[in-house]
Design a protein around this motif. Structure first.
Motif, PDB file in Angstrom:
ATOM      1  N   LYS A   8       0.832  -1.190   0.000  1.00  0.00           N
ATOM      2  CA  LYS A   8       0.000   0.000   0.000  1.00  0.00           C
ATOM      3  C   LYS A   8       0.871   1.247   0.000  1.00  0.00           C
ATOM      4  N   GLY A   9       1.922   1.230   0.827  1.00  0.00           N
ATOM      5  CA  GLY A   9       2.848   2.357   0.889  1.00  0.00           C
ATOM      6  C   GLY A   9       3.498   2.618  -0.461  1.00  0.00           C
ATOM      7  N   ALA A  10       3.888   1.537  -1.123  1.00  0.00           N
ATOM      8  CA  ALA A  10       4.501   1.667  -2.448  1.00  0.00           C
ATOM      9  C   ALA A  10       3.501   2.275  -3.427  1.00  0.00           C
ATOM     10  N   ASP A  11       2.257   1.776  -3.390  1.00  0.00           N
ATOM     11  CA  ASP A  11       1.219   2.304  -4.287  1.00  0.00           C
ATOM     12  C   ASP A  11       0.989   3.798  -4.046  1.00  0.00           C
ATOM     13  N   LEU A  12       0.956   4.193  -2.758  1.00  0.00           N
ATOM     14  CA  LEU A  12       0.729   5.606  -2.433  1.00  0.00           C
ATOM     15  C   LEU A  12       1.823   6.476  -3.042  1.00  0.00           C
ATOM     16  N   VAL A  13       3.063   6.031  -2.898  1.00  0.00           N
ATOM     17  CA  VAL A  13       4.188   6.814  -3.403  1.00  0.00           C
ATOM     18  C   VAL A  13       4.147   6.865  -4.933  1.00  0.00           C
ATOM     19  N   ILE A  14       3.909   5.716  -5.553  1.00  0.00           N
ATOM     20  CA  ILE A  14       3.873   5.650  -7.016  1.00  0.00           C
ATOM     21  C   ILE A  14       2.786   6.564  -7.568  1.00  0.00           C
ATOM     22  N   GLU A  15       1.611   6.537  -6.903  1.00  0.00           N
ATOM     23  CA  GLU A  15       0.498   7.362  -7.359  1.00  0.00           C
ATOM     24  C   GLU A  15       0.762   8.847  -7.107  1.00  0.00           C
ATOM     25  N   ALA A  16       1.214   9.161  -5.883  1.00  0.00           N
ATOM     26  CA  ALA A  16       1.425  10.571  -5.518  1.00  0.00           C
ATOM     27  C   ALA A  16       2.475  11.221  -6.407  1.00  0.00           C
ATOM     28  N   LEU A  17       3.476  10.448  -6.797  1.00  0.00           N
ATOM     29  CA  LEU A  17       4.543  10.998  -7.613  1.00  0.00           C
ATOM     30  C   LEU A  17       4.243  10.876  -9.105  1.00  0.00           C
ATOM     31  N   GLY A  18       3.085  10.275  -9.419  1.00  0.00           N
ATOM     32  CA  GLY A  18       2.706  10.119 -10.814  1.00  0.00           C
ATOM     33  C   GLY A  18       3.685   9.274 -11.607  1.00  0.00           C
ATOM     34  N   LEU A  19       4.210   8.250 -10.956  1.00  0.00           N
ATOM     35  CA  LEU A  19       5.201   7.408 -11.627  1.00  0.00           C
ATOM     36  C   LEU A  19       4.510   6.376 -12.504  1.00  0.00           C
ATOM     37  N   GLY A  20       4.931   6.273 -13.724  1.00  0.00           N
ATOM     38  CA  GLY A  20       4.430   5.234 -14.613  1.00  0.00           C
ATOM     39  C   GLY A  20       5.463   4.129 -14.686  1.00  0.00           C
ATOM     40  N   GLU A  21       5.440   3.391 -15.793  1.00  0.00           N
ATOM     41  CA  GLU A  21       6.472   2.388 -16.006  1.00  0.00           C
ATOM     42  C   GLU A  21       7.820   3.095 -16.032  1.00  0.00           C
ATOM     43  N   GLY A  22       8.758   2.595 -15.278  1.00  0.00           N
ATOM     44  CA  GLY A  22      10.053   3.254 -15.292  1.00  0.00           C
ATOM     45  C   GLY A  22      10.938   2.727 -14.183  1.00  0.00           C
ATOM     46  N   PRO A  23      12.154   3.217 -14.131  1.00  0.00           N
ATOM     47  CA  PRO A  23      13.103   2.703 -13.144  1.00  0.00           C
ATOM     48  C   PRO A  23      12.651   2.906 -11.705  1.00  0.00           C
ATOM     49  N   GLU A  24      11.955   4.036 -11.438  1.00  0.00           N
ATOM     50  CA  GLU A  24      11.533   4.272 -10.047  1.00  0.00           C
ATOM     51  C   GLU A  24      10.562   3.193  -9.581  1.00  0.00           C
ATOM     52  N   VAL A  25       9.570   2.896 -10.435  1.00  0.00           N
ATOM     53  CA  VAL A  25       8.566   1.896 -10.051  1.00  0.00           C
ATOM     54  C   VAL A  25       9.222   0.524  -9.890  1.00  0.00           C
ATOM     55  N   ASP A  26      10.120   0.184 -10.803  1.00  0.00           N
ATOM     56  CA  ASP A  26      10.802  -1.106 -10.686  1.00  0.00           C
ATOM     57  C   ASP A  26      11.639  -1.170  -9.413  1.00  0.00           C
ATOM     58  N   ALA A  27      12.309  -0.068  -9.082  1.00  0.00           N
ATOM     59  CA  ALA A  27      13.127  -0.043  -7.868  1.00  0.00           C
ATOM     60  C   ALA A  27      12.250  -0.154  -6.622  1.00  0.00           C
ATOM     61  N   ILE A  28      11.116   0.560  -6.637  1.00  0.00           N
ATOM     62  CA  ILE A  28      10.186   0.482  -5.499  1.00  0.00           C
ATOM     63  C   ILE A  28       9.693  -0.946  -5.331  1.00  0.00           C
ATOM     64  N   ASN A  29       9.352  -1.592  -6.442  1.00  0.00           N
ATOM     65  CA  ASN A  29       8.873  -2.974  -6.355  1.00  0.00           C
ATOM     66  C   ASN A  29       9.959  -3.937  -5.872  1.00  0.00           C
ATOM     67  N   LEU A  30      11.201  -3.660  -6.230  1.00  0.00           N
ATOM     68  CA  LEU A  30      12.305  -4.467  -5.706  1.00  0.00           C
ATOM     69  C   LEU A  30      12.393  -4.312  -4.188  1.00  0.00           C
ATOM     70  N   VAL A  31      12.197  -3.086  -3.711  1.00  0.00           N
ATOM     71  CA  VAL A  31      12.220  -2.840  -2.261  1.00  0.00           C
ATOM     72  C   VAL A  31      11.082  -3.602  -1.590  1.00  0.00           C
ATOM     73  N   VAL A  32       9.874  -3.506  -2.175  1.00  0.00           N
ATOM     74  CA  VAL A  32       8.700  -4.181  -1.612  1.00  0.00           C
ATOM     75  C   VAL A  32       8.975  -5.685  -1.500  1.00  0.00           C
ATOM     76  N   ASN A  33       9.415  -6.288  -2.597  1.00  0.00           N
ATOM     77  CA  ASN A  33       9.663  -7.732  -2.589  1.00  0.00           C
ATOM     78  C   ASN A  33      10.779  -8.109  -1.624  1.00  0.00           C
ATOM     79  N   SER A  34      11.834  -7.295  -1.584  1.00  0.00           N
ATOM     80  CA  SER A  34      12.951  -7.579  -0.677  1.00  0.00           C
ATOM     81  C   SER A  34      12.506  -7.471   0.777  1.00  0.00           C
TER      82      SER A  34
END
Ligand SMILES: [Zn+2]
Length: 137
Positions: free
Chosen positions: A76-102
């Motif tokens: 949920k935290g990752a989704d909030l950040v991705i949405e608030a920052l208007g991030l689409g497909e890109g390195p930031e989203v992939d990095a955030i998802n790596l953090v979530v999974n890790s």
């Protein structure tokens, strides 16, 4: 704080300069490692050097979330950040998802390394992931 007393003298233990606790009555020494408490109690020393214990507050007990709750919160935290920052497909989203999974894997296995996270969460190798956005070069 509840003072911890010597069982024989009923006198509270006091901290000494060696980091041990001593009974002023019989001189019995108590090593901090030998202080026997329930899971929710922690030993402590007050300003006068008296040894005692405190029962941990409900704040500390709140740490016992289930793995599912933590996983949901991280996602949920990752989704909030991705949405608030208007991030689409890109390195930031992939990095955030790596953090979530890790983070979720670390919850199950605190000693896990990145390679093991990749092995359990992705169909790609560490090298391939590093190559997604030119990371690691
Ligand atoms: Zn004593």
């Amino acid at each position: 704080m509840v003072a911890i007393h010597c069982a024989e003298c009923n006198i509270p233990y006091r901290a000494n300069s060696l980091g041990l606790f001593v009974c002023a009555g019989c001189g019995k020494l108590l090593d901090p490692a030998d202080i026997d408490l329930d899971g929710q109690e922690s030993w402590t020393v007050d300003k006068s050097g008296t040894l005692g214990y405190v029962v941990e507050s409900s704040d500390s007990l709140a740490e016992s979330h289930t793995g599912d709750q933590v996983s949901t919160a991280i996602n949920k935290g990752a989704d909030l950040v991705i949405e608030a920052l208007g991030l689409g497909e890109g390195p930031e989203v992939d990095a955030i998802n790596l953090v979530v999974n890790s983070a979720i894997r670390c919850l199950e296995n605190p000693g896990i390394g990145f390679a093991e996270v990749v092995k359990t969460c992705y169909d790609e190798s560490v090298e391939e992931i590093l190559g997604w956005w030119g990371w690691g070069y």
